[in-house]
Design an enzyme around this catalytic site. Structure first.
Site, PDB file in Angstrom:
ATOM      1  N   ILE A  26       0.829  -1.209   0.000  1.00  0.00           N
ATOM      2  CA  ILE A  26       0.000   0.000   0.000  1.00  0.00           C
ATOM      3  C   ILE A  26       0.870   1.268   0.000  1.00  0.00           C
ATOM      4  O   ILE A  26       0.579   2.238  -0.714  1.00  0.00           O
ATOM      5  CB  ILE A  26      -0.949  -0.019   1.221  1.00  0.00           C
ATOM      6  N   ASP A  45      11.300   3.731   4.542  1.00  0.00           N
ATOM      7  CA  ASP A  45      11.111   2.311   4.889  1.00  0.00           C
ATOM      8  C   ASP A  45      12.381   1.808   5.563  1.00  0.00           C
ATOM      9  O   ASP A  45      13.471   2.331   5.340  1.00  0.00           O
ATOM     10  CB  ASP A  45      10.811   1.477   3.635  1.00  0.00           C
ATOM     11  N   ASP A  77      13.622   3.631  10.366  1.00  0.00           N
ATOM     12  CA  ASP A  77      12.804   2.789  11.250  1.00  0.00           C
ATOM     13  C   ASP A  77      11.820   3.741  11.930  1.00  0.00           C
ATOM     14  O   ASP A  77      12.228   4.600  12.718  1.00  0.00           O
ATOM     15  CB  ASP A  77      13.700   2.096  12.290  1.00  0.00           C
ATOM     16  N   VAL A  78      10.546   3.591  11.618  1.00  0.00           N
ATOM     17  CA  VAL A  78       9.553   4.562  12.110  1.00  0.00           C
ATOM     18  C   VAL A  78       9.430   4.577  13.637  1.00  0.00           C
ATOM     19  O   VAL A  78       8.868   5.513  14.197  1.00  0.00           O
ATOM     20  CB  VAL A  78       8.147   4.323  11.495  1.00  0.00           C
ATOM     21  N   ASN A 104       1.930   4.858   7.578  1.00  0.00           N
ATOM     22  CA  ASN A 104       1.384   3.620   7.007  1.00  0.00           C
ATOM     23  C   ASN A 104       2.137   2.349   7.404  1.00  0.00           C
ATOM     24  O   ASN A 104       1.560   1.259   7.369  1.00  0.00           O
ATOM     25  CB  ASN A 104       1.401   3.789   5.471  1.00  0.00           C
ATOM     26  N   SER A 155      -6.913  -0.484   9.954  1.00  0.00           N
ATOM     27  CA  SER A 155      -7.239  -1.798   9.380  1.00  0.00           C
ATOM     28  C   SER A 155      -8.644  -2.181   9.830  1.00  0.00           C
ATOM     29  O   SER A 155      -9.109  -1.737  10.895  1.00  0.00           O
ATOM     30  CB  SER A 155      -6.253  -2.854   9.895  1.00  0.00           C
ATOM     31  N   TYR A 168      -1.732  -6.299  17.159  1.00  0.00           N
ATOM     32  CA  TYR A 168      -2.030  -5.651  15.869  1.00  0.00           C
ATOM     33  C   TYR A 168      -3.396  -4.972  15.920  1.00  0.00           C
ATOM     34  O   TYR A 168      -3.541  -3.798  15.581  1.00  0.00           O
ATOM     35  CB  TYR A 168      -1.984  -6.709  14.755  1.00  0.00           C
ATOM     36  N   LYS A 172      -4.368  -0.957  15.720  1.00  0.00           N
ATOM     37  CA  LYS A 172      -5.191  -0.432  14.624  1.00  0.00           C
ATOM     38  C   LYS A 172      -6.442   0.265  15.164  1.00  0.00           C
ATOM     39  O   LYS A 172      -6.903   1.252  14.593  1.00  0.00           O
ATOM     40  CB  LYS A 172      -5.548  -1.559  13.646  1.00  0.00           C
ATOM     41  N   SER A 202      -1.031  -7.715  -0.934  1.00  0.00           N
ATOM     42  CA  SER A 202       0.307  -7.105  -0.854  1.00  0.00           C
ATOM     43  C   SER A 202       1.258  -8.197  -0.365  1.00  0.00           C
ATOM     44  O   SER A 202       0.806  -9.288   0.021  1.00  0.00           O
ATOM     45  CB  SER A 202       0.284  -5.951   0.162  1.00  0.00           C
TER      46      SER A 202
HETATM   47  N1  NAD Z   1      -2.619  -5.788   3.054  1.00  0.00           N
HETATM   48  C1  NAD Z   1      -3.713  -5.848   3.805  1.00  0.00           C
HETATM   49  O1  NAD Z   1      -4.555  -6.733   3.631  1.00  0.00           O
HETATM   50  C2  NAD Z   1      -3.949  -4.806   4.877  1.00  0.00           C
HETATM   51  C3  NAD Z   1      -5.199  -4.796   5.502  1.00  0.00           C
HETATM   52  C4  NAD Z   1      -5.434  -3.850   6.491  1.00  0.00           C
HETATM   53  C5  NAD Z   1      -4.458  -2.930   6.826  1.00  0.00           C
HETATM   54  N2  NAD Z   1      -3.269  -2.981   6.206  1.00  0.00           N
HETATM   55  C6  NAD Z   1      -2.278  -1.984   6.625  1.00  0.00           C
HETATM   56  O2  NAD Z   1      -1.732  -1.339   5.493  1.00  0.00           O
HETATM   57  C7  NAD Z   1      -0.402  -0.923   5.783  1.00  0.00           C
HETATM   58  C8  NAD Z   1       0.524  -1.416   4.700  1.00  0.00           C
HETATM   59  O3  NAD Z   1       0.420  -2.826   4.644  1.00  0.00           O
HETATM   60  P1  NAD Z   1       0.867  -3.653   3.361  1.00  0.00           P
HETATM   61  O4  NAD Z   1      -0.150  -4.705   3.158  1.00  0.00           O
HETATM   62  O5  NAD Z   1       1.236  -2.752   2.262  1.00  0.00           O
HETATM   63  O6  NAD Z   1       2.152  -4.377   3.990  1.00  0.00           O
HETATM   64  P2  NAD Z   1       3.605  -4.655   3.416  1.00  0.00           P
HETATM   65  O7  NAD Z   1       4.179  -5.661   4.335  1.00  0.00           O
HETATM   66  O8  NAD Z   1       3.557  -4.927   1.954  1.00  0.00           O
HETATM   67  O9  NAD Z   1       4.349  -3.242   3.626  1.00  0.00           O
HETATM   68  C9  NAD Z   1       4.700  -2.771   4.883  1.00  0.00           C
HETATM   69  C10 NAD Z   1       5.991  -1.998   4.741  1.00  0.00           C
HETATM   70  O10 NAD Z   1       6.314  -1.435   6.021  1.00  0.00           O
HETATM   71  C11 NAD Z   1       7.711  -1.536   6.199  1.00  0.00           C
HETATM   72  N3  NAD Z   1       8.053  -1.496   7.622  1.00  0.00           N
HETATM   73  C12 NAD Z   1       7.871  -2.460   8.562  1.00  0.00           C
HETATM   74  N4  NAD Z   1       8.389  -2.060   9.722  1.00  0.00           N
HETATM   75  C13 NAD Z   1       8.913  -0.820   9.531  1.00  0.00           C
HETATM   76  C14 NAD Z   1       9.598   0.102  10.359  1.00  0.00           C
HETATM   77  N5  NAD Z   1       9.877  -0.176  11.635  1.00  0.00           N
HETATM   78  N6  NAD Z   1       9.999   1.281   9.823  1.00  0.00           N
HETATM   79  C15 NAD Z   1       9.749   1.569   8.522  1.00  0.00           C
HETATM   80  N7  NAD Z   1       9.129   0.732   7.686  1.00  0.00           N
HETATM   81  C16 NAD Z   1       8.708  -0.458   8.182  1.00  0.00           C
HETATM   82  C17 NAD Z   1       8.071  -2.882   5.568  1.00  0.00           C
HETATM   83  O11 NAD Z   1       9.466  -2.958   5.270  1.00  0.00           O
HETATM   84  C18 NAD Z   1       7.179  -2.870   4.329  1.00  0.00           C
HETATM   85  O12 NAD Z   1       7.851  -2.283   3.223  1.00  0.00           O
HETATM   86  C19 NAD Z   1      -0.096  -1.445   7.181  1.00  0.00           C
HETATM   87  O13 NAD Z   1      -0.376  -0.432   8.118  1.00  0.00           O
HETATM   88  C20 NAD Z   1      -1.089  -2.572   7.359  1.00  0.00           C
HETATM   89  O14 NAD Z   1      -1.382  -2.809   8.714  1.00  0.00           O
HETATM   90  C21 NAD Z   1      -2.990  -3.884   5.246  1.00  0.00           C
END
Ligand code: NAD
Length: 264
Positions: A26, A45, A77-78, A104, A155, A168, A172, A202
């Site tokens: 995302i 990231d 690192d966020v 995000n 989420s 988690y 959220k 993703s």
């Molecule tokens: N994919 C889904 O189904 C879904 C559903 C609900 C919510 N979300 C939310 O959407 C957001 C993105 O999820 P996604 O599916 O794209 O996941 P993803 O795993 O593809 O991407 C997450 C990214 O965050 C980075 N990350 C992790 N820890 C980090 C840190 N400490 N500092 C900086 N970067 C860090 C990872 O390296 C990765 O690139 C998240 O908040 C997730 O909770 C996703």
């Protein structure tokens, strides 16, 4: 409607955006969308390898539309407070403005509470929740000066329980409250909104079994996974002037997952 049918406008021309977790999924899709619409996007990231690829993708999305957008990688690192101070300095010394912060990045450790380690509990709170506080603490001044906006990724797990996600889900849910609170604190200068994704295909789904994937699809009324670009479109809406009277709001982007009995 497919992605290629989307007509893009230069809604972010001359603007600066920062997206966390931008190396993948995302976040990467949002960075590309904003760059295509003319923003200079800082992609943050912790995973530097995926960050490089996402910066390339956002750069080519910007070149494809020619609305003046661009992309820059920012290893971060966020959960690291000092890292946010560096980001603030980088923005102050560089463009001197920030129009959109998309908070995000997240991690999920799937274990019920009695098996989740205390360290994994705290790490999820730090990355998923405290990071947004740290980001706002570091960047509120810039955002206020620019009249920018914040979009937080929550989420559907904020609203529905699923096995093995205590930390988690808690983070959220807290992000929904935090988004409303930040909207109250930082208006009228800064708008704050939250996107609430459902099952979005993703890399986060890489380890999920086929039966579990099929169960998630069956729980949506649109009978499919969402695309990261479909969440990116909602983030771009919230961040743009199209949402100029929208703050403290949340938008569910889940294909109907949360309205079906199957998701419960
Ligand atoms: N994919 C889904 O189904 C879904 C559903 C609900 C919510 N979300 C939310 O959407 C957001 C993105 O999820 P996604 O599916 O794209 O996941 P993803 O795993 O593809 O991407 C997450 C990214 O965050 C980075 N990350 C992790 N820890 C980090 C840190 N400490 N500092 C900086 N970067 C860090 C990872 O390296 C990765 O690139 C998240 O908040 C997730 O909770 C996703």
């Amino acid at each position: 409607m497919s992605e290629s049918d989307t007509v893009l406008a230069p809604r972010f021309r001359g603007k600066v955006a920062l997206v966390t977790g931008a190396g993948s999924g995302i976040g990467a899709a949002t960075a590309s969308r904003l760059a295509a619409e003319g923003a200079h996007v800082l992609l943050a990231d912790v995973d530097e390898a995926s960050l490089g690829l996402a910066v390339e993708a956002a750069g080519s999305a910007a070149r494809a539309t020619g609305f003046g957008g661009g992309a820059e990688g920012l290893p971060l690192d966020v959960a690291d407070e000092a890292g946010w101070a560096r980001v603030a300095r980088h923005l102050e010394d560089g463009p001197g403005r920030l129009d959109l912060l998309h908070s995000n990045a997240a991690i999920a450790v799937i274990q019920p509470a009695d098996r989740l380690t205390v360290a994994d509990w705290h790490r999820q709170l730090d990355v998923n929740l405290t990071a947004t506080f740290l980001a706002v603490r570091a960047l509120a001044g810039l955002l206020t000066r620019t009249g920018g906006s914040i979009v937080i990724t929550s989420s559907v797990h904020a609203m529905r329980g699923l096995p093995g996600r205590p930390a988690y889900a808690a983070t959220k849910g807290a992000l929904l409250s935090l988004g409303r609170q930040l909207a109250a604190d930082y208006g009228p200068d800064v708008r704050v909104n939250t996107v609430v994704p459902g099952p979005i295909m993703s890399p986060a789904w890489a380890d999920v079994s086929e039966p579990d994937r099929e169960r998630s699809i069956r729980a949506t009324t649109l009978a499919r996974f969402g695309r990261p670009s479909e969440v990116a479109a909602a983030v771009a809406f919230f961040g743009s002037d199209d949402a100029s009277y929208v703050t403290g709001a949340s938008l569910v982007v889940d294909g109907g997952w949360s309205v079906t009995a199957d998701s419960a």
